[in-house]
Design a protein around this motif. Structure first.
Motif, mmCIF file in Angstrom:
data_model
loop_
_atom_site.group_PDB
_atom_site.id
_atom_site.type_symbol
_atom_site.label_atom_id
_atom_site.label_comp_id
_atom_site.label_asym_id
_atom_site.label_seq_id
_atom_site.Cartn_x
_atom_site.Cartn_y
_atom_site.Cartn_z
ATOM 1 N N UNK A 1 -20.880 -38.012 40.610
ATOM 2 C CA UNK A 1 -20.963 -37.117 39.585
ATOM 3 C C UNK A 1 -21.927 -38.099 38.287
ATOM 4 N N UNK A 2 -21.824 -39.492 38.717
ATOM 5 C CA UNK A 2 -22.242 -40.474 37.752
ATOM 6 C C UNK A 2 -24.039 -40.718 38.378
ATOM 7 N N UNK A 3 -24.309 -40.240 39.578
ATOM 8 C CA UNK A 3 -25.466 -40.615 39.956
ATOM 9 C C UNK A 3 -26.635 -39.263 40.214
ATOM 10 N N UNK B 1 -7.621 -30.149 37.940
ATOM 11 C CA UNK B 1 -8.365 -30.581 39.161
ATOM 12 C C UNK B 1 -9.049 -32.169 38.941
ATOM 13 N N UNK B 2 -8.923 -32.724 37.604
ATOM 14 C CA UNK B 2 -9.665 -33.748 37.126
ATOM 15 C C UNK B 2 -8.543 -35.120 36.774
ATOM 16 N N UNK B 3 -7.566 -34.811 37.683
ATOM 17 C CA UNK B 3 -6.491 -35.903 37.351
ATOM 18 C C UNK B 3 -6.922 -36.969 37.705
ATOM 19 N N UNK B 4 -6.181 -38.444 37.372
ATOM 20 C CA UNK B 4 -6.766 -39.659 37.642
ATOM 21 C C UNK B 4 -6.645 -39.985 39.129
ATOM 22 N N UNK B 5 -6.166 -39.159 39.980
ATOM 23 C CA UNK B 5 -6.267 -39.295 41.596
ATOM 24 C C UNK B 5 -7.279 -38.282 42.190
ATOM 25 N N UNK B 6 -8.088 -37.599 41.435
ATOM 26 C CA UNK B 6 -8.882 -36.546 41.737
ATOM 27 C C UNK B 6 -10.060 -37.152 42.515
ATOM 28 N N UNK C 1 -7.156 -38.463 32.835
ATOM 29 C CA UNK C 1 -7.690 -38.547 34.319
ATOM 30 C C UNK C 1 -9.185 -38.903 34.157
ATOM 31 N N UNK C 2 -10.097 -38.152 35.049
ATOM 32 C CA UNK C 2 -11.407 -38.236 35.019
ATOM 33 C C UNK C 2 -12.029 -36.858 34.352
ATOM 34 N N UNK C 3 -11.221 -36.231 33.415
ATOM 35 C CA UNK C 3 -11.854 -35.007 32.931
ATOM 36 C C UNK C 3 -13.020 -35.378 32.054
ATOM 37 N N UNK C 4 -13.171 -36.295 31.429
ATOM 38 C CA UNK C 4 -14.218 -36.727 30.642
ATOM 39 C C UNK C 4 -15.620 -36.686 31.228
#
Length: 667
Positions: free
Chosen positions: A31-33, A407-412, A452-455
């Motif tokens: 997602x960052x790329x 679905x965007x938890x820290x362990x996703x 988590x990684x929702x941002x």
């Protein structure tokens, strides 16, 4: 085409949706790329597809002429004739390097008023779709159209308005009104079939199924849907089948299957049978291995007891599939024997087993994480899209939004994050609930504490989905995310990429930053978006952004916050870029220096230190200049003169090395 149609876009490079049915979104493996900026390409690809598939409705030529003459056209016509698609195609014909496509949504968070001149930039293509507006919204929009048309004319932009169904148009707007009528259904069907790759020698043959389907007045979206069913029937058909068989299959797929599915489910009393039925419906076309494993996963998720029958005494997959009217094709992929039967099965279980819904979300999240060569990106997206379709069909958008957040938890995993992006995209593209999803995402970005990684998911959705047609809303949401992010610059980079596509967006962001005292996060944003090159490049009417007094004021206020609140090491490289640009640009170099000096002059008690820091930075810039150092030295001398003037002093005691910098074009 019509306001809503179901089509397949080959080669699309971003999320798009042209009507009813599922939307499948594929994002980068990281997602960052992703490949920024993709949002402008997304909108352009979608408009290009609509132009290829559209059969011009009656009145299209008149609308095209009206838009060319006045820059504005207001489309009227009965629902279903294709007004919105015609509007998008009209705007696609004015695609150019300057300006972007922008769907106007007055009243939503992040949208400017229709009367605000900052709403329109040079060359923009604006769509104001009021086809579903109520009487109050239609009346309000009409009152603002004169101001909007004036801005459109001044910016050499183009505006297409789709009238409210049954709305009455004011007399002063009547000259811009064009009524369009339905094109012949047979031509629309043939155009769609041709675009779907059906050979013309097939669809040009007379067929009683087609004649029966086209006998009544069909909305264009129904014609498009039928063509898509024919395409799918062709792809799933047996060797030797022809156009007549494909059309007959498409007709059966349009029939009401509710009673048939209910009867089948009533016969299937065992949990493994129903789990297999649901799995095939949700993963239609998946490999048999995937169907087997995900069906077992669904049983475990729903708490079914383990099968105590010895392994070799159990039914094999082929027998179990035959019980649910499905089979495995030559490539090992499982499908129902009847076209679109999967849709009827999904609808039945969702409507008649409401306690299953929450478990389905858990099962879908686990399914996309399966490690199998047959679990492809398309398959993962399809599972999420099918699940999202049920949430949206029944008006439970909040449930889908909560699922994406879970679905965007820290362990996703990466697949889990992509599933969250897909779920939110489906919500945003829904014609009924898209507005509520945009508002929900605004609340997340601006006010909620993100877990988590929702941002990261929200950054992707804003940059690649919302920005494709609503760039102002995307900019505001990315701005809030950039203000709140720590240990990452994902939102900041996406924000910079977005404003890099539009001078109007850069102007609006600078004005927002200058409204109040800047926080450290906002200073970081400013230093990234104050690149002097786009500020000084002429656009549209030949002027540069920095020529505008409002932009100069905003830049001065922001630089004041930087000079008074940050150490020189934090802004030195940015100031050096300004000084280098001032040395090589003919018209705007003096303005850049005036902004810096004006900002330092407003630093109150620290103005002397700010002037000294600017002068020291100019001397440093002479050593880092990517051109002849004499050019930079001349700029330093001019800066010193302006500093002396700002302090009320005479000329510098040391004569400058030149009276003024020689403005040269950088090579």
């Amino acid at each position: 085409m019509s306001e809503s149609s179901s089509t397949r876009v080959d080669g699309a490079r971003g999320p798009m949706h042209t009507g009813s049915g599922n939307i499948y979104v594929t994002v980068g493996s990281d997602l960052q790329g992703s490949d920024p900026p993709s949002f402008r390409r997304i909108a352009d690809d979608q408009l290009a597809w609509l132009r290829r598939v559209l059969v011009a409705p009656v009145g299209m030529g008149q609308a095209r002429a009206r838009l060319a003459d006045t820059g504005t056209v207001i489309l009227d016509g009965a629902p279903g004739v294709g007004r919105t698609s015609a509007a998008r195609v009209l705007l696609r014909e004015y695609h150019q390097d300057a300006g972007v496509f922008h769907e106007l949504l007055p009243g939503e968070a992040g949208e400017l008023s229709l009367k605000d001149p900052d709403l329109v930039a040079v060359g923009d293509r604006l769509l104001l779709d009021l086809s579903a507006a109520d009487a109050v919204r239609w009346t309000t929009a009409q009152a603002d159209l004169s101001a909007l048309r004036k801005a459109v004319h001044e910016q050499h932009a183009h505006l297409v308005v789709v009238m409210s169904n049954g709305g009455v148009l004011d007399s002063d707007l009547q000259p811009y009104r064009v009524e369009i009528e339905t094109p012949p259904g047979s031509r629309v069907l043939r155009r769609h079939l041709r675009m779907h790759g059906v050979p013309c020698e097939q669809y040009l043959q007379p067929d009683p199924t087609v004649d029966e389907f086209l006998a009544g007045e069909r909305p264009m979206r129904e014609v498009a849907d039928f063509a898509d069913l024919v395409r799918r029937a062709r792809e799933a058909g047996r060797p030797g089948d022809g156009f007549a068989q494909w059309c007959a299959t498409a007709r059966r797929a349009r029939a009401d299957r509710r009673k048939d599915v209910a009867a089948l489910v009533a016969r299937l009393r065992e949990s493994p049978q129903r789990a297999l039925l649901i799995t095939v419906a949700m993963l239609h076309g998946a490999h048999a291995d995937v169907i087997h494993h995900t069906a077992q996963l669904l049983l475990r998720t729903t708490g079914a007891p383990p099968d105590e029958v010895p392994l070799l005494q159990r039914k094999d997959l082929a027998e179990r599939l035959s019980e649910i009217s499905a089979d495995t094709g030559p490539g090992g992929h499982v499908r129902f024997t009847e076209l679109d039967y999967d849709s009827a099965v999904r609808t039945h279980f969702w409507d008649h087993m409401p306690d299953l819904r929450q478990r389905m979300g858990t099962w879908a999240a686990r399914s996309v994480d399966l490690d199998s060569p047959h679990v492809t990106r398309e398959l993962r997206d399809g599972v999420v899209a099918q699940l999202a379709g049920q949430y949206l069909r029944t008006g439970h958008g909040e449930g889908l939004a909560s699922l994406a957040e879970d679905w965007s938890s820290s362990t996703a995993s990466r697949a889990g994050l992509e599933a969250a992006v897909q779920a939110l995209t489906c919500g945003l593209e829904d014609p009924v609930q898209g507005r509520s999803f945009r508002e929900r995402i605004y609340q997340w970005c601006a006010h909620r504490r993100l877990q988590g990684k929702f941002a990261e998911v929200l950054v992707q959705v804003c940059a690649d989905v919302i920005a494709s047609s609503h760039p102002d809303q995307a900019m505001l949401r990315l701005y809030y995310l950039a203000c709140r992010e720590h240990d990452t610059t994902l939102a900041l980079q996406a924000l910079c990429d977005l404003v890099g596509t539009s001078h109007r967006l850069r102007r609006r962001l600078l004005n927002r930053l200058a409204r109040h005292e800047l926080s450290p996060a906002e200073i970081r944003i400013f230093l990234r978006v104050c690149d002097p090159e786009p500020l000084t490049e002429p656009y549209g009417n030949g002027r540069a952004l920095v020529d505008e007094s409002a932009v100069q004021n905003a830049l001065t206020a922001c630089w004041q916050a930087v000079l008074s609140g940050q150490p020189r090491t934090a802004w030195l490289s940015h100031a050096e870029r300004w000084l280098h640009r001032a040395a090589v640009t003919d018209q705007c170099g003096g303005i850049l220096l005036d902004v810096l000096v004006g900002a330092a002059a407003r630093c109150d008690d620290s103005r002397g230190a700010a002037f000294a820091a600017l002068y020291a930075s100019a001397r440093d810039a002479e050593r880092t200049a990517p051109f002849r150092s004499s050019y930079a030295a001349e700029t330093t001398d001019l800066l010193l003169q302006k500093i002396c003037t700002a302090q009320g002093l005479g000329p510098p005691t040391t004569p400058p090395r030149a009276e003024s910098p020689s403005r040269r074009t950088e090579t």
